[in-house]
Design a protein around this motif. Structure first.
Motif, PDB file in Angstrom:
ATOM      1  N   LYS A 177      -1.994  -5.194  13.417  1.00 36.35           N
ATOM      2  CA  LYS A 177      -0.814  -4.445  12.579  1.00 36.35           C
ATOM      3  C   LYS A 177      -1.080  -4.344  11.387  1.00 36.35           C
ATOM      4  N   ASN A 178      -1.747  -5.144  10.696  1.00 34.32           N
ATOM      5  CA  ASN A 178      -1.904  -4.952   9.026  1.00 34.32           C
ATOM      6  C   ASN A 178      -3.395  -4.438   8.735  1.00 34.32           C
ATOM      7  N   GLU A 179      -3.926  -3.862   9.682  1.00 33.21           N
ATOM      8  CA  GLU A 179      -5.236  -3.048   9.385  1.00 33.21           C
ATOM      9  C   GLU A 179      -5.155  -2.289   8.295  1.00 33.21           C
ATOM     10  N   ASP A 180      -3.975  -1.521   7.998  1.00 38.21           N
ATOM     11  CA  ASP A 180      -3.793  -0.466   7.105  1.00 38.21           C
ATOM     12  C   ASP A 180      -3.485  -1.032   5.721  1.00 38.21           C
ATOM     13  N   LEU A 181      -3.490  -2.632   5.642  1.00 44.09           N
ATOM     14  CA  LEU A 181      -3.392  -2.970   4.102  1.00 44.09           C
ATOM     15  C   LEU A 181      -4.804  -3.291   3.565  1.00 44.09           C
ATOM     16  N   VAL A 182      -4.650  -3.016   2.218  1.00 42.18           N
ATOM     17  CA  VAL A 182      -5.990  -3.042   1.488  1.00 42.18           C
ATOM     18  C   VAL A 182      -5.543  -4.082   0.398  1.00 42.18           C
ATOM     19  N   CYS A 183      -6.634  -4.830   0.049  1.00 45.28           N
ATOM     20  CA  CYS A 183      -6.487  -5.991  -1.212  1.00 45.28           C
ATOM     21  C   CYS A 183      -6.696  -5.186  -2.351  1.00 45.28           C
ATOM     22  N   ARG A 213       7.194  -8.282  -4.229  1.00 50.10           N
ATOM     23  CA  ARG A 213       7.683  -7.224  -4.584  1.00 50.10           C
ATOM     24  C   ARG A 213       7.897  -6.236  -3.329  1.00 50.10           C
ATOM     25  N   SER A 214       8.639  -5.488  -3.198  1.00 49.58           N
ATOM     26  CA  SER A 214       8.676  -4.323  -2.140  1.00 49.58           C
ATOM     27  C   SER A 214       7.323  -3.647  -1.919  1.00 49.58           C
ATOM     28  N   GLY A 215       6.774  -3.664  -0.581  1.00 49.55           N
ATOM     29  CA  GLY A 215       5.357  -2.967  -0.556  1.00 49.55           C
ATOM     30  C   GLY A 215       4.212  -3.845  -0.926  1.00 49.55           C
ATOM     31  N   THR A 216       4.607  -5.107  -1.120  1.00 44.95           N
ATOM     32  CA  THR A 216       3.451  -6.003  -1.401  1.00 44.95           C
ATOM     33  C   THR A 216       3.323  -7.227  -0.620  1.00 44.95           C
ATOM     34  N   TRP A 217       2.174  -7.412   0.109  1.00 42.79           N
ATOM     35  CA  TRP A 217       1.992  -8.620   1.012  1.00 42.79           C
ATOM     36  C   TRP A 217       1.244  -9.423   0.330  1.00 42.79           C
ATOM     37  N   ALA A 218       1.118 -10.872   0.448  1.00 48.51           N
ATOM     38  CA  ALA A 218       0.350 -11.935  -0.197  1.00 48.51           C
ATOM     39  C   ALA A 218      -0.311 -12.835   0.710  1.00 48.51           C
ATOM     40  N   LYS A 219      -1.469 -13.121   0.526  1.00 45.54           N
ATOM     41  CA  LYS A 219      -2.333 -14.000   1.742  1.00 45.54           C
ATOM     42  C   LYS A 219      -2.824 -15.205   0.682  1.00 45.54           C
ATOM     43  N   LEU A 220      -2.464 -16.435   1.075  1.00 41.10           N
ATOM     44  CA  LEU A 220      -2.922 -17.662   0.523  1.00 41.10           C
ATOM     45  C   LEU A 220      -3.952 -18.215   1.415  1.00 41.10           C
ATOM     46  N   VAL A 221      -5.100 -18.340   0.746  1.00 45.10           N
ATOM     47  CA  VAL A 221      -6.195 -18.879   1.692  1.00 45.10           C
ATOM     48  C   VAL A 221      -6.610 -20.267   1.186  1.00 45.10           C
ATOM     49  N   ILE A 222      -6.405 -21.234   2.091  1.00 48.43           N
ATOM     50  CA  ILE A 222      -6.698 -22.444   1.514  1.00 48.43           C
ATOM     51  C   ILE A 222      -8.326 -23.037   1.845  1.00 48.43           C
ATOM     52  N   LEU A 223      -9.089 -23.240   0.865  1.00 47.19           N
ATOM     53  CA  LEU A 223     -10.309 -23.537   0.900  1.00 47.19           C
ATOM     54  C   LEU A 223     -10.663 -25.045   1.113  1.00 47.19           C
ATOM     55  N   SER A 224      -9.754 -25.899   0.792  1.00 39.93           N
ATOM     56  CA  SER A 224      -9.859 -27.239   1.070  1.00 39.93           C
ATOM     57  C   SER A 224      -8.631 -28.066   0.793  1.00 39.93           C
ATOM     58  N   PHE A 280      -3.354 -10.330  -3.166  1.00 46.65           N
ATOM     59  CA  PHE A 280      -2.058  -9.285  -2.891  1.00 46.65           C
ATOM     60  C   PHE A 280      -2.876  -8.140  -2.276  1.00 46.65           C
ATOM     61  N   TYR A 281      -1.864  -7.529  -1.296  1.00 47.06           N
ATOM     62  CA  TYR A 281      -2.390  -6.345  -0.397  1.00 47.06           C
ATOM     63  C   TYR A 281      -1.003  -5.243  -0.490  1.00 47.06           C
ATOM     64  N   ALA A 282      -1.439  -4.105  -0.309  1.00 47.85           N
ATOM     65  CA  ALA A 282      -0.453  -3.153  -0.228  1.00 47.85           C
ATOM     66  C   ALA A 282      -1.104  -2.193   0.886  1.00 47.85           C
ATOM     67  N   LYS A 283       0.102  -1.245   1.515  1.00 46.39           N
ATOM     68  CA  LYS A 283      -0.705  -0.095   2.420  1.00 46.39           C
ATOM     69  C   LYS A 283      -1.553   0.908   1.687  1.00 46.39           C
ATOM     70  N   GLU A 284      -2.744   1.207   2.453  1.00 46.05           N
ATOM     71  CA  GLU A 284      -3.596   1.995   1.924  1.00 46.05           C
ATOM     72  C   GLU A 284      -3.084   3.274   1.466  1.00 46.05           C
ATOM     73  N   SER A 285      -3.507   3.620   0.538  1.00 47.22           N
ATOM     74  CA  SER A 285      -3.056   4.886  -0.270  1.00 47.22           C
ATOM     75  C   SER A 285      -3.621   6.283   0.540  1.00 47.22           C
ATOM     76  N   VAL A 286      -2.796   7.091   0.804  1.00 53.99           N
ATOM     77  CA  VAL A 286      -3.093   8.237   1.562  1.00 53.99           C
ATOM     78  C   VAL A 286      -3.620   9.403   0.813  1.00 53.99           C
ATOM     79  N   GLU A 287      -3.286   8.997  -0.699  1.00 52.30           N
ATOM     80  CA  GLU A 287      -3.832  10.008  -1.632  1.00 52.30           C
ATOM     81  C   GLU A 287      -5.356  10.174  -1.623  1.00 52.30           C
ATOM     82  N   ASN A 288      -6.073  11.122  -1.981  1.00 48.45           N
ATOM     83  CA  ASN A 288      -7.552  11.134  -2.159  1.00 48.45           C
ATOM     84  C   ASN A 288      -7.814  11.285  -3.690  1.00 48.45           C
TER      85      ASN A 288
END
Length: 102
Positions: free
Chosen positions: A4-10, A33-44, A94-102
């Motif tokens: 469901k989050n495949e349309d998000l880009v870092c 903020r609105s439109g921003t997802w965050a992903k924290l990855v624990i390395l150790s 940080f991730y956001a929805k992929e821009s549809v603009e070219n």
């Protein structure tokens, strides 16, 4: 990330943090903020996070590690890092929805 989050880009990845370098602001209640997802990855190591309501009530308090990664943090979801192990190493992106603009 799940389907469901495949349309998000870092769009931004911060440097790796240790127990000594986690910014103080991330230890206090904050949100993305609105439109921003965050992903924290624990390395150790491990850390404890709290997730809060808009009013500041703690909804969940969970411990995460390399084997038990935090979920994708939704836009405007209040949270904070409560504590971490001395050997923690983690990285925030940080991730956001992929821009549809070219």
């Amino acid at each position: 990330m799940s389907n469901k989050n495949e349309d998000l880009v870092c769009y931004k990845t911060l440097s790796v943090w240790t127990s000594q370098t986690i910014p103080e602001g991330f230890k206090s209640r904050h949100n993305t903020r609105s439109g921003t997802w965050a992903k924290l990855v624990i390395l150790s190591g491990s850390l404890i996070m709290e997730f809060m309501s808009d009013e500041g009530e703690v909804i969940d308090r969970l411990e995460y590690s390399k084997e038990n990664q935090p979920p994708l943090i939704q836009p405007k979801q209040y949270h904070r890092i409560v504590s971490c192990s001395e050997d923690v190493r983690c990285q925030l992106s940080f991730y956001a929805k992929e821009s549809v603009e070219n």
